[in-house]
Scaffold this motif. Sequence first.
Motif, PDB file in Angstrom:
ATOM      1  N   GLY A 175       0.802  -1.218   0.000  1.00 19.22           N
ATOM      2  CA  GLY A 175       0.000   0.000   0.000  1.00 19.22           C
ATOM      3  C   GLY A 175       0.830   1.259   0.000  1.00 19.22           C
ATOM      4  N   LYS A 176       1.958   1.223   0.679  1.00 20.19           N
ATOM      5  CA  LYS A 176       2.813   2.406   0.763  1.00 20.19           C
ATOM      6  C   LYS A 176       3.642   2.605  -0.496  1.00 20.19           C
ATOM      7  N   PHE A 177       3.591   1.668  -1.419  1.00 17.96           N
ATOM      8  CA  PHE A 177       4.310   1.784  -2.684  1.00 17.96           C
ATOM      9  C   PHE A 177       3.309   1.871  -3.826  1.00 17.96           C
ATOM     10  N   ASN A 178       2.472   2.885  -3.716  1.00 20.79           N
ATOM     11  CA  ASN A 178       1.467   3.203  -4.728  1.00 20.79           C
ATOM     12  C   ASN A 178       0.442   2.088  -4.886  1.00 20.79           C
ATOM     13  N   TYR A 179       0.193   1.346  -3.783  1.00 24.66           N
ATOM     14  CA  TYR A 179      -0.855   0.329  -3.742  1.00 24.66           C
ATOM     15  C   TYR A 179      -0.643  -0.724  -4.836  1.00 24.66           C
TER      16      TYR A 179
ATOM     17  N   MET B 175       2.612   9.283  -6.806  1.00 24.74           N
ATOM     18  CA  MET B 175       1.899   8.467  -5.825  1.00 24.74           C
ATOM     19  C   MET B 175       0.436   8.873  -5.781  1.00 24.74           C
ATOM     20  N   LEU B 176      -0.447   7.871  -5.692  1.00 28.65           N
ATOM     21  CA  LEU B 176      -1.857   8.143  -5.473  1.00 28.65           C
ATOM     22  C   LEU B 176      -2.078   8.574  -4.030  1.00 28.65           C
ATOM     23  N   ALA B 177      -3.126   9.350  -3.820  1.00 28.26           N
ATOM     24  CA  ALA B 177      -3.368   9.887  -2.481  1.00 28.26           C
ATOM     25  C   ALA B 177      -3.932   8.829  -1.529  1.00 28.26           C
ATOM     26  N   TRP B 178      -4.992   8.132  -1.969  1.00 25.99           N
ATOM     27  CA  TRP B 178      -5.670   7.152  -1.118  1.00 25.99           C
ATOM     28  C   TRP B 178      -5.868   5.865  -1.907  1.00 25.99           C
ATOM     29  N   GLU B 179      -6.138   4.791  -1.172  1.00 23.51           N
ATOM     30  CA  GLU B 179      -6.269   3.480  -1.824  1.00 23.51           C
ATOM     31  C   GLU B 179      -7.513   3.385  -2.684  1.00 23.51           C
ATOM     32  N   HIS B 180      -8.575   4.125  -2.338  1.00 22.21           N
ATOM     33  CA  HIS B 180      -9.799   4.024  -3.152  1.00 22.21           C
ATOM     34  C   HIS B 180      -9.585   4.540  -4.569  1.00 22.21           C
ATOM     35  N   GLU B 181      -8.524   5.338  -4.780  1.00 24.30           N
ATOM     36  CA  GLU B 181      -8.272   5.843  -6.123  1.00 24.30           C
ATOM     37  C   GLU B 181      -7.886   4.721  -7.088  1.00 24.30           C
ATOM     38  N   ARG B 182      -7.259   3.639  -6.572  1.00 28.79           N
ATOM     39  CA  ARG B 182      -6.960   2.484  -7.422  1.00 28.79           C
ATOM     40  C   ARG B 182      -8.246   1.876  -7.985  1.00 28.79           C
ATOM     41  N   PHE B 183      -9.290   1.822  -7.168  1.00 24.20           N
ATOM     42  CA  PHE B 183     -10.562   1.265  -7.634  1.00 24.20           C
ATOM     43  C   PHE B 183     -11.294   2.259  -8.529  1.00 24.20           C
ATOM     44  N   ALA B 184     -11.188   3.552  -8.195  1.00 19.24           N
ATOM     45  CA  ALA B 184     -11.869   4.562  -8.998  1.00 19.24           C
ATOM     46  C   ALA B 184     -11.303   4.622 -10.417  1.00 19.24           C
ATOM     47  N   ILE B 185      -9.986   4.381 -10.547  1.00 19.98           N
ATOM     48  CA  ILE B 185      -9.380   4.367 -11.889  1.00 19.98           C
ATOM     49  C   ILE B 185      -9.996   3.262 -12.741  1.00 19.98           C
ATOM     50  N   ARG B 186     -10.372   2.150 -12.101  1.00 21.62           N
ATOM     51  CA  ARG B 186     -11.015   1.035 -12.831  1.00 21.62           C
ATOM     52  C   ARG B 186     -12.542   1.158 -12.824  1.00 21.62           C
ATOM     53  N   ARG B 187     -13.042   2.358 -12.530  1.00 20.97           N
ATOM     54  CA  ARG B 187     -14.469   2.674 -12.571  1.00 20.97           C
ATOM     55  C   ARG B 187     -15.291   1.849 -11.583  1.00 20.97           C
ATOM     56  N   LEU B 188     -14.735   1.604 -10.441  1.00 21.50           N
ATOM     57  CA  LEU B 188     -15.465   0.970  -9.346  1.00 21.50           C
ATOM     58  C   LEU B 188     -15.765   2.025  -8.288  1.00 21.50           C
TER      59      LEU B 188
END
Length: 594
Positions: free
Chosen positions: A305-309, A394-407
């Motif tokens: 998680g600390k390495f850009n999730y 780096m992304l700010a928060w972990e939810h951004e990983r899901f938002a990029i995939r439209r979740l």
Amino acid sequence: ASAAAPPRRAKRLRLPAAARPAAAAAMLEEAGEEVLGSVLLKASCLPLSFLLVLPAVLLLLLGPPPASAAHEFTVYRMQQYELGGQAYGTRNAVLNTEARTVEADVLSRRCVMMRLMDFSYEQYQKALRQSAGAVVIILPQSMSSVPQDVIRQFMEREPEMLAMETIVPVYFAVEDDELLSIYEQTQAASASQGSASAAEVLLHTATANGFQMVTSGAQSKAISDWQITSVEGRLTGLGGEDLPTIVIVAHYDSFGVAPWLSHGADSNGSGVAVLLELARLFSRLYTYKRTHAGYNLLFFASGGGKFNYQGTKRWLEDNLDHTDSSLLQDNVAFVLCLDTLGRGNSLHLHVSKPPKEGTFQHAFLKELELVVASQFPEVKFSMVHKKINLAEDMLAWEHERFAIRRLPAFTVSHLESHRDGPRNSIMDVRSASGARVDSRVLTRNTRIVIEALTRVIYNLTEKGVPADLQVFTEQMQIQQEQMESVMDWLTSQPRAAQLVDKEGPFISTLEYYMSRYLKDVKQHHVKADKRDPEFVFYDQLKQMMNAYRVKPAIFDLLLALCIAAYLGVAYVAVQHFGLLYKLVQRLSLKSKQQ
């Protein structure tokens, strides 16, 4: 026959009274010459090697005992990794140089020692600008004794220390009596260099004790084929096949300026503790048919998680791109990420896009507001909207990983900004005065999250259940003592991504704990691409350092001069012992006559 004549007796000479003192003096001189000859004979038989060995014997007798001449202690090296082709942290691991403190005028090619209590980022930069050989920062044994302002200041500087690529090795050491004594002696020697008199500086430099700092390890190298491990498990809903799925995520790894000192109590030990407690409580609800809800619950403890999730990124790719049967492809209601929930009287819901009315996201937001307002009015709740900035490394928060995939996803945290210091600091430990995880706050935030989730899953608001009614009470209540035990386990070990082995005790314990409450628990591994790696870790992060007591180079010069003078005096004394003896005799006779 005539008898033999008897032998004649020698006649004793009788000297006049006036001649007797002169005769006595002559006899004394003859005796002295005899003694002198005997002494000279013995001196000539004395081996000259004895005169050479004598100074070394004296140095051994007068020098420090072996136990105090060296001290061995453990040091922890600053982060060294590459992320997206960019290098971060220190680039070297080998140290063999003399110790100094920041008070010294010249720091070039010296090991600069600093204490956390006196740490200044300006002094740290000064040491790097002067091409110091290394930097060693001494930490107290317990962070509870450190003032809160010192902890806050160091937290703010840690990202700046890692943002710049540092050529010299930077180490951290935990203070003990011997190391503190070494620091104080080095500080006294360094401060003396500012004296006005050159003679005083020369004398103090020659007599002061110095320390040579030497590491036992080799130069750092990249770790090949390192795998980041994540663990997932699920609770299947009751009903048809196309049930909505709620994904609950928390990254378990910690981060700080030194991996071996990164225990991550609040970030993100608190998030993992909440995830495991949610798994325990919902597993009890899903055990009975009467309370078995029509939602799939997917729990994911992510690594990297600390390495850009990185763990979340690869998990999404495998579930969305490389398989045809995945809960993430069917009907995802929302993804709830848990991050830093152990402190403060505020709670924030971070979103990349404000939720629309009529969606599961909007329903959860309203339930959160309702639960906080009716049951916990002392908590300040707000929604924080921040767009995803793909230009940043780096992304700010972990939810951004899901938002990029439209979740649809969001993160719950007591921090209002992703840049707050406690998320990436070695000060984030349970004993720190400024970053302590409050068990009551952690339990309260867990109750807020699970009450809001339960009201969404069981549609309690539309069923007319009062907002101030607490669902999880009595036998279903949140177990604060168990959450404290989980926090003790999480913070008892460093959880940096480059230290958590897929076959190590941490992953096996986490998998066992999730298997007690969830189904289909399995590991998910991420390995960097060999041709174009997204992340590269390096070894030699923990070493042994030896501090050897040494004298400065000028001391060797003065010692050589003293030994040469000693040998010269000894040689002259032996060669002219007769003159020396007569001189001593005259002086003694004069003193007797006087």
